[in-house]
Design an enzyme around this catalytic site. Sequence first.
Site, short mmCIF file in Angstrom:
data_model
loop_
_atom_site.label_atom_id
_atom_site.label_comp_id
_atom_site.label_asym_id
_atom_site.label_seq_id
_atom_site.Cartn_x
_atom_site.Cartn_y
_atom_site.Cartn_z
N GLU A 77 11.88 13.80 -0.90
CA GLU A 77 10.52 13.09 -1.59
C GLU A 77 9.42 13.55 -1.20
OE1 GLU A 77 10.04 10.74 -3.85
OE2 GLU A 77 8.16 9.79 -3.41
N SER B 209 12.48 5.89 -14.34
CA SER B 209 11.54 6.56 -14.81
C SER B 209 11.46 8.01 -14.63
CB SER B 209 10.23 5.92 -14.69
OG SER B 209 9.05 6.78 -14.90
N SER B 210 11.59 8.10 -13.06
CA SER B 210 11.54 9.64 -12.66
C SER B 210 12.73 10.62 -13.06
CB SER B 210 11.36 9.50 -11.21
OG SER B 210 10.29 8.79 -10.83
N ARG C 65 1.92 1.54 15.23
CA ARG C 65 1.91 1.43 13.49
C ARG C 65 2.28 0.00 13.24
NH1 ARG C 65 5.56 5.53 10.21
NH2 ARG C 65 5.11 4.71 8.18
N LYS D 196 3.28 30.21 2.14
CA LYS D 196 2.42 29.88 0.89
C LYS D 196 0.75 29.97 1.62
CE LYS D 196 5.04 27.52 -2.18
NZ LYS D 196 4.94 27.00 -3.39
N TRP E 111 7.76 0.62 3.60
CA TRP E 111 7.97 1.33 2.48
C TRP E 111 9.30 2.05 2.77
CZ3 TRP E 111 8.52 6.50 0.74
CH2 TRP E 111 8.58 7.63 1.82
N SER F 280 -2.01 26.72 -6.59
CA SER F 280 -1.78 28.11 -7.02
C SER F 280 -2.31 28.62 -8.17
CB SER F 280 -0.25 28.58 -6.92
OG SER F 280 0.12 27.79 -5.87
N THR G 275 6.56 27.09 4.26
CA THR G 275 5.24 26.60 4.13
C THR G 275 4.10 27.46 4.74
OG1 THR G 275 6.26 24.42 4.48
CG2 THR G 275 4.16 24.25 4.33
N TYR H 40 8.46 16.59 -0.30
CA TYR H 40 8.22 17.63 -0.92
C TYR H 40 7.99 17.28 -2.55
CZ TYR H 40 9.18 19.92 3.09
OH TYR H 40 8.94 20.47 4.51
N HIS I 231 0.91 -1.26 0.06
CA HIS I 231 -0.12 -0.02 -0.15
C HIS I 231 0.90 1.27 -0.12
CE1 HIS I 231 -2.86 3.09 1.10
NE2 HIS I 231 -2.05 3.21 2.33
N HIS J 28 15.32 14.48 11.00
CA HIS J 28 13.98 14.35 11.95
C HIS J 28 13.36 12.84 11.78
CE1 HIS J 28 11.58 16.53 8.59
NE2 HIS J 28 11.56 15.28 8.52
N HIS J 29 13.45 12.14 10.79
CA HIS J 29 12.90 10.69 10.87
C HIS J 29 13.63 10.03 11.71
CE1 HIS J 29 10.09 11.76 7.70
NE2 HIS J 29 11.31 12.54 7.05
N ASP K 277 6.33 20.35 -27.59
CA ASP K 277 6.31 19.12 -26.94
C ASP K 277 7.52 19.38 -25.78
OD1 ASP K 277 6.68 16.28 -26.26
OD2 ASP K 277 5.68 15.94 -28.09
N HIS L 270 13.14 12.73 3.00
CA HIS L 270 12.56 14.12 3.06
C HIS L 270 12.16 14.85 1.93
CE1 HIS L 270 10.54 16.94 5.62
NE2 HIS L 270 10.94 17.57 4.69
C1 HEM Z 1 -7.53 5.43 0.16
C2 HEM Z 1 -7.34 5.67 1.48
C3 HEM Z 1 -6.21 5.13 2.46
C4 HEM Z 1 -6.25 4.50 3.58
C5 HEM Z 1 -7.48 4.10 4.15
C6 HEM Z 1 -5.13 4.31 4.03
C7 HEM Z 1 -4.74 3.59 5.28
C8 HEM Z 1 -3.63 3.42 5.66
C9 HEM Z 1 -3.12 2.70 6.86
C10 HEM Z 1 -4.31 2.11 7.75
C11 HEM Z 1 -1.92 2.78 6.87
C12 HEM Z 1 -1.38 2.21 8.13
C13 HEM Z 1 -0.36 0.82 8.09
C14 HEM Z 1 0.23 0.55 9.31
O1 HEM Z 1 1.37 1.56 9.56
O2 HEM Z 1 -0.02 -0.51 9.92
C15 HEM Z 1 -1.35 3.10 5.88
C16 HEM Z 1 0.18 3.51 5.54
C17 HEM Z 1 0.56 4.26 4.63
N1 HEM Z 1 -0.14 4.76 3.81
FE1 HEM Z 1 -2.11 4.93 3.35
N2 HEM Z 1 -3.96 5.04 3.26
C18 HEM Z 1 -4.96 5.79 2.20
C19 HEM Z 1 -4.32 6.45 1.22
C20 HEM Z 1 -3.03 6.84 1.14
C21 HEM Z 1 -2.42 7.78 0.41
C22 HEM Z 1 -3.26 8.55 -0.86
C23 HEM Z 1 -1.00 7.60 0.46
C24 HEM Z 1 -0.07 8.57 -0.26
C25 HEM Z 1 0.55 9.17 -0.99
C26 HEM Z 1 -0.73 6.77 1.41
C27 HEM Z 1 0.53 6.33 2.11
C28 HEM Z 1 0.72 5.68 3.17
C29 HEM Z 1 2.10 5.36 3.42
C30 HEM Z 1 3.22 5.85 2.93
C31 HEM Z 1 2.14 4.27 4.34
C32 HEM Z 1 3.12 3.85 5.37
C33 HEM Z 1 3.14 2.40 4.95
C34 HEM Z 1 4.40 1.78 5.57
O3 HEM Z 1 4.33 1.95 6.91
O4 HEM Z 1 5.25 1.25 4.97
N3 HEM Z 1 -1.95 6.37 1.81
N4 HEM Z 1 -2.47 3.66 5.04
CU LIG Z 2 10.87 14.39 6.69
#
Ligand code: HEM
Ligand SMILES: [Cu+2]
Lengths: 197, 111, 639
Positions: free
Chosen positions: C256, C170-171, C451, C332, C143, C269, C329, C258, C79, C303-304, C108, C254
């Site tokens: 990332e 790619s990026s 978590r 803005k 992640w 904007s 921030t 931004y 996820h 800070h992480h 282009d 970090h």
């Molecule tokens: C669709 C709605 C979303 C729900 C319900 C949701 C739910 C969750 C939950 C419950 C976790 C926690 C997992 C854990 O720590 O046990 C999680 C982790 C995370 N979510 Fe989401 N999320 C959603 C959308 C997004 C979006 C849009 C992003 C970002 C761009 C995102 C990025 C992340 C990241 C980076 C983690 C950390 C994963 C990790 O700990 O390795 N999520 N999400």
């Molecule tokens: Cu950071």
Amino acid sequence: MAAGVETTTMGLDHRKLGMWTFLGSEFLFFGAFVSAYLLYLDTTAGGPGVEIFDIPFTSISSFVLLMSSLTMVLAHHAHAQGDLRRMRLWILATAGQGAVFLGGQVFEFNVFVREGLTISESPFASSFYVLTGFHGMHVFVGILLLMSVYVLSLIGKIKPTQHVKTEMIGLYWHFVDIVWVVIFTVVYLIPEIAVLE
Amino acid sequence: MSSTDAPEQASSTDEHDDHHPTPRQYVNIAVVLAVLTALEVSTYFLDFGVIAIPLLVILMVVKFLYVAGWFMHLKFDSRVFGRMMYTGLFLALGLYALAIIVILFDSATIA
Amino acid sequence: MSSSTVEKSGFSGRPKGESGIGAWLTTTDHKKIGIMYFFTVLVFFALGGAESGLIRAQLAQAEQNLLTEEIYNQVFTMHGITMVFLVVMPLSAAFFNYLIPLMIGARDVAFPRLNAFSYWVYLFGGIFLYSSFLLGGAPNGSWVGYAPLSTDAVSNMAFYAAGLNIVGVSSLAAAINFIVTILNMRAPGMTFMRMPVFIWMSLVTNFLLLFALPIIAVALFMLNADAVFGAQFFEPGTGGDPVLYQHLFWLFGHPEVYIMILPAMGIVSEILPVGARKPLFGYAAVVFAGAAIGFIGFGVWAHHMFTSAIGPVARSAFALSTMFIAVPTGIKIFNWVFTMWGGKLRFTTPMLFSIGFISMFTIGGLSGVTHAIVPHNAQQHDTYYVVAHFHYVLFGGALFGLIGGVYYWFPKVTGKLMSEKLGKVHFWTWLLGFNLTFGPMHMSGLLGQPRRTAVLPGELGGTVEIYNLLSSLGVVVLTVSALVFLFNLIASIKGGVPSGNDPWDARTLEWLTPSPTPYENFPIIPTVTHRDEFWHRKYAEDDAGKAIPVPAGAAEDHDADAEPEHIHMPDPSYWPLVQTLGFFPFGYGLVYGNFWLIGIGLAWLVIGLYGWIIEPLAEGDDDDPVDEPARPGARAGAH
Ligand code: HEM
Ligand SMILES: [Cu+2]
């Protein structure tokens, strides 16, 4: 796109700007490997350390790579004058020197492995091999690029007017050389001297 | 990087027409580079004492600047190119130096 | 159009079609590529969303066992990876692709085939990552992939290392492409300080990508080497330092964040001034704040790691720099608010999403500042409070802004409007579902819910369980809302109301051309004399500073009897697609430690590169252009 240099906003060639942009980012790539290497200089887990380096040998291959920059720039110069024959000659010389350097690296790695420095030996060994290995990969890619310039100019795909192509490969090649200038000092010489003292 | 409007618009279009070095100059540079390399290698055979390491660093920087300035044409080409490269270079130097300092000097003390 | 003038030389011709599936597979048109990015993102968003649904189902009640712990770990890891690398970043790339050339007045990007290459690498990288589910299990080390867990085969993180490196290629290619495009392909007169804010934020974002991606590439290569090839970078047994991995990861990590938020800030904007019928308040401040964020963003990474092995001095220093970055921030946010202040607001759907962005992002930013306080951080670290925080900035922030952008530019792409009614239903349910899902996580986190833990511990008590139930209900609302969006999207593509060329009374160049955008973007490249060029072509100011329409002003460059320009557009090409397939053997080789596969992959990439170099060029070569008059006035009028 086919916008000639005159029509770009900054008056710069897209490809050269792109290449320089890429080279800027490469510093962060090699910098991280060099940092890891420096951190792990003494982390040899009882295995071989920097004393394993054969400075005279590496000096020679470093010198060869350095001089390949000269032939590279001469190739570009010849191309800029529209002299494709001479350009091809210098290109071959450059690629040849690159190949000598690579051969030296393969030989060096083989010796080290026989002396007990494998990639799994220690963090020191890992960081040494991965750093210099990635540099070697860059040299290898450079040789491929040089050979393609060679072949393409032979079959008429690269024309006498298109010296920017040679210049681009040159930028890449010189950059790879510059990185080795740093590696030779920071990875080989300085640690070795520090150990000798 | 580029935050001003000043160098816009073809300030350096004519990269190739003006003062490009001659092959002779290139060879001269290469000779200088060779001599510097010989000096570097000599630190391994001769005892330079405390100045060995600073000397090596200086030689490295000089070689770097020669190759970048002459062989890569930074001296003659648009300044934008140099800025691209040095932004990356100094960012890398700064970030990794900071990271190494944090790792070396602080790791033992988990409060 | 020139694609018909391709000479058939050598062994490879170039594809010609401009319609049908072949046209999409071989396209080098930045608009088509942007659209492909968008639809690919939708698929990955569905996958990532389904994974989050599984997470929330598992945690809906205490001590549940819908998923095994093994599966749970894979699901939350995938996820996170999906949402960050396969949804938010490429969605930004979709906007970069479609909008950058249009907004700077170009036809282009600088390297059209490289652009196609970026897309295919992204797609294949995503498929590669997801193929892990079928090949013995997806990565399950989160992640961030901290070593030494991630170097252990049990975590399947070799897929993570190889997969993210592929996506990173790619990026990186895209970053170089967009930087060159923005610096070097602006229409005459488009000086830096006349560029739309979105272009500025794109430029900063792409510089961040340029300098941050190599760092994670190194971290991932080291991880890969440790996990597969027996290297010892992070193995404590031989003296390796796992903390080095953390540093490398967050040196990238970090910037990332931004990279994920700045494009959305750029979009907002653009939308706010249009919705408020006022120029952006403090253009220069917004631009410099964006650049400052980009720059300072490199200096806060530790800070992480406040609860990791860094010393007290480093903790204080990074706490300070982190609080410092809140300043630009904040600038803005003030500028956005003052843009709306006193404006004639129209609460269209894009506007609602923008306002949603500002409010939700502010909440996330505030909880972020609490992380910067070191003792506070020690309490919050690895609790759901952090999960709440980063979803407020990534989902409430980045994704709200990006979705606002979808509504705003949909008419540009299709020439049709999306349903405002459904759009509003989408917005309000999205806002409600979002807050219902992530609001309670602040509380449950502060009450100690850990978590990345497969089972919600019963001992945390009933309050935490209620919060979790609310969160899981929120996902139901979000799912419904997403379906509304999807329906709106499809229905509007099929039968939306025609929008005309300028449905929002917009300000920037992309609306100068007809909608949907014609193949060559601009029949005649416009000459720019103002910031908000398009607005100034439509309106003049009376003595009181009020805007009054200029009759037919917008038509200036569109004189029917203007001399038609000779327009060269990039030809389609097979090679980006063919070449990038080589990343599959390469990637699997890295995962399984098989040098044959790596070799095949590399050879494939090289051969693809040769095909790329040799294929005939209809548009001529940069040094050897096919006879064509230079763009008229390309260098005139800039000063
Ligand atoms: C669709 C709605 C979303 C729900 C319900 C949701 C739910 C969750 C939950 C419950 C976790 C926690 C997992 C854990 O720590 O046990 C999680 C982790 C995370 N979510 Fe989401 N999320 C959603 C959308 C997004 C979006 C849009 C992003 C970002 C761009 C995102 C990025 C992340 C990241 C980076 C983690 C950390 C994963 C990790 O700990 O390795 N999520 N999400
Ligand atoms: Cu950071």
